[in-house]
Design an enzyme around this catalytic site. Structure first.
Site, PDB file in Angstrom:
ATOM      1  CB  SER A 107      72.306  33.452  63.015  1.00 56.22           C
ATOM      2  OG  SER A 107      71.252  33.784  62.162  1.00 56.22           O
ATOM      3  CE  LYS A 163      70.513  28.623  59.413  1.00 59.16           C
ATOM      4  NZ  LYS A 163      69.344  29.079  60.092  1.00 59.16           N
ATOM      5  CD1 TRP A 207      64.749  34.638  59.371  1.00 57.66           C
ATOM      6  CD2 TRP A 207      62.795  34.418  58.311  1.00 57.66           C
ATOM      7  NE1 TRP A 207      65.013  34.298  58.073  1.00 57.66           N
ATOM      8  CE2 TRP A 207      63.827  34.151  57.392  1.00 57.66           C
ATOM      9  CE3 TRP A 207      61.474  34.338  57.860  1.00 57.66           C
ATOM     10  CZ2 TRP A 207      63.604  33.833  56.057  1.00 57.66           C
ATOM     11  CZ3 TRP A 207      61.242  34.006  56.523  1.00 57.66           C
ATOM     12  CH2 TRP A 207      62.292  33.758  55.653  1.00 57.66           C
ATOM     13  CG  HIS A 218      68.440  37.032  64.369  1.00 56.49           C
ATOM     14  ND1 HIS A 218      68.252  35.687  64.563  1.00 56.49           N
ATOM     15  CD2 HIS A 218      69.479  37.141  63.505  1.00 56.49           C
ATOM     16  CE1 HIS A 218      69.126  35.013  63.834  1.00 56.49           C
ATOM     17  NE2 HIS A 218      69.891  35.872  63.181  1.00 56.49           N
TER      18      HIS A 218
END
Ligand code: GCU
Length: 426
Positions: free
Chosen positions: A266, A270, A357, A407
């Site tokens: 998540s 990044k 998402w 997720h």
């Protein structure tokens, strides 16, 4: 009869839209509504030169793209040289004799009260030599990674959370082991790998305080007035922390510092991508459900958008990134270029079908579109621009899977990373 209708309707809705249910509303989840766009060219330099050799990539285009990401997306990493020192705070055999667990405190300055980060390191207890290792930041403190009662509870700022028993921004015993399902520690160690993890809040607490706390206290102590438009946001700070952890793993005798895979989920996915882009010493880079600002292509505007992420998390990126709110096509980069910065090293991108998402297709496509750079450097990119079947990983010079579920980080994800690491780190 009437009373039956509502549950039936809800069930039908969930079955019809399994992937968007539960995702933030008011955003596009419809592939047909993804706008047309053109990706910035990977293999044409700013001056218009065609990049046709590895040397031109390494000397011209790669540095240009890295700079573009610094200026327009994440901001620069802190450039302050620090003198690290390490204190071993525990060493014990755990997991029924399988694992050697160590807790290392890494100080950024000579000041023993100044900023420091605590690294939990697992290696196989029976290892005769240094092992390849996964390094990743965790969300809730090292004590949340395993139920082991001896791991120190973080004293750093944590987000208040009644389910985890975090009160007054401090963690309590209640959160011990609460994230263990995301770390597969025994599976990793059984396969002959190490696992090193640090609480990300040790490096920079995840709230906007104008970059004063965490490492900013030492990397920009005398700053006055506004920060530059390309000063690094928190993702850059966390990435810098990962490189400092690697500095330590390189001199650690239990870990082979030349075979470290940087991993993140998540927002921390990044971060692992940005850390891997900046620091070529990371041999393998794993993005787990990193989404917008990570693996996903921003121009697709599918699920989370640039505007939304800059609004909800104003401290993650550099100030200039906000110029691309509702203005993605003006960005001189897109995230296939972030993947390309990692080439020819091994990159793994993982998505989850219940995590629309994060735009699974956009995560896959950025890896796919980095293919020409992998090829220029003698590696192969993804073979197809179509999503593979669910739970059917593609493992080659790069890796990708989309799994069932939401997720999260699961044992399935780790099983794939281990297989991929066997190809690239063993
Ligand atoms: C939010 C955010 C994402 C991020 C995620 C996380 O959902 O919108 O961009 O990846 O938090 O880090 O958990």
């Amino acid at each position: 009869m009437r009373r039956m209708l509502l549950p039936v309707f809800i069930m039908l809705f969930v079955v019809a839209c399994p992937s968007t249910f539960g995702q933030p509303q008011g955003f596009n989840y419809d592939e047909a509504k993804v706008p047309d766009f053109e990706l910035p060219s990977l293999l044409t330099s700013a001056s218009g030169k065609k990049i046709a050799s590895a040397a031109d990539w390494n000397n011209i285009r790669r540095p240009e793209i890295l700079k573009l990401f610094q200026e327009h997306v994440f901001g620069r990493l802190p450039d302050r040289e620090v003198q690290l020192s390490v204190e071993e705070r525990s060493r014990q055999t755990v997991h029924d004799g399988l694992t050697l667990r160590r807790e290392l405190r890494i100080f950024f300055t000579e000041d023993r009260n100044g900023p420091a980060m605590d690294m939990l390191v697992y290696t196989p207890a029976a290892a005769k030599s240094a092992v390849p290792c996964f390094l990743g930041l965790n969300f809730h403190g090292n004590h949340s990674v395993d139920p082991d009662p001896a791991i120190a509870i973080t004293k750093s700022w944590v987000r208040n959370d009644s389910k985890r028993g975090n009160v007054n921004n401090r963690a309590t015993e209640a959160s011990r082991g609460k994230s263990a399902s995301r770390w597969a520690a025994r599976m990793i160690v059984k396969k002959g790998y190490g696992l090193a993890t640090i609480y990300y809040g040790d490096i920079d607490p995840d709230f906007h305080d104008e970059f004063k706390n965490g490492i900013h206290a030492i990397t920009e102590p005398d700053r006055e007035g506004d920060r530059a438009s390309d000063a690094g946001g928190s993702i850059s700070a966390w990435s810098w922390g990962l490189s400092r952890a690697l500095d330590i793993l390189i001199v650690d005798r239990f870990v082979d510092g030349e075979r470290v895979a940087v991993f993140g989920h998540s927002r921390l996915g990044k971060t692992s991508l940005w850390a891997g882009a900046n620091d070529p010493r990371f041999r393998m880079v794993i993005s787990n459900n990193s989404g917008c600002g990570g693996a996903a292509l921003s121009r697709r505007r599918f699920g989370e958008t640039v505007k939304r992420i800059n609004t909800s998390f104003p401290h993650w990126f550099c100030l200039k990134h906000r110029e691309y709110n509702d203005n993605e096509d003006a960005m001189p980069v897109d995230h296939h270029m972030l993947m390309a910065l990692i080439a020819p090293r091994a990159v793994y991108v993982a998505s989850a079908v219940g995590d629309q998402w994060a735009d699974p297709r956009g995560e896959m496509l950025s890896l796919y579109h980095a293919g020409p750079v992998f090829e220029l450097l003698g590696r192969k990119g993804l073979p197809s621009n179509q999503l593979p079947e669910l739970d059917n990983p593609v493992h080659a010079d790069v890796g990708y899977h989309i799994r069932t579920g939401k997720h999260d980080v699961t044992d399935f994800d780790w099983a794939q990373y281990l297989k991929f690491a066997d190809l690239h780190l063993k």
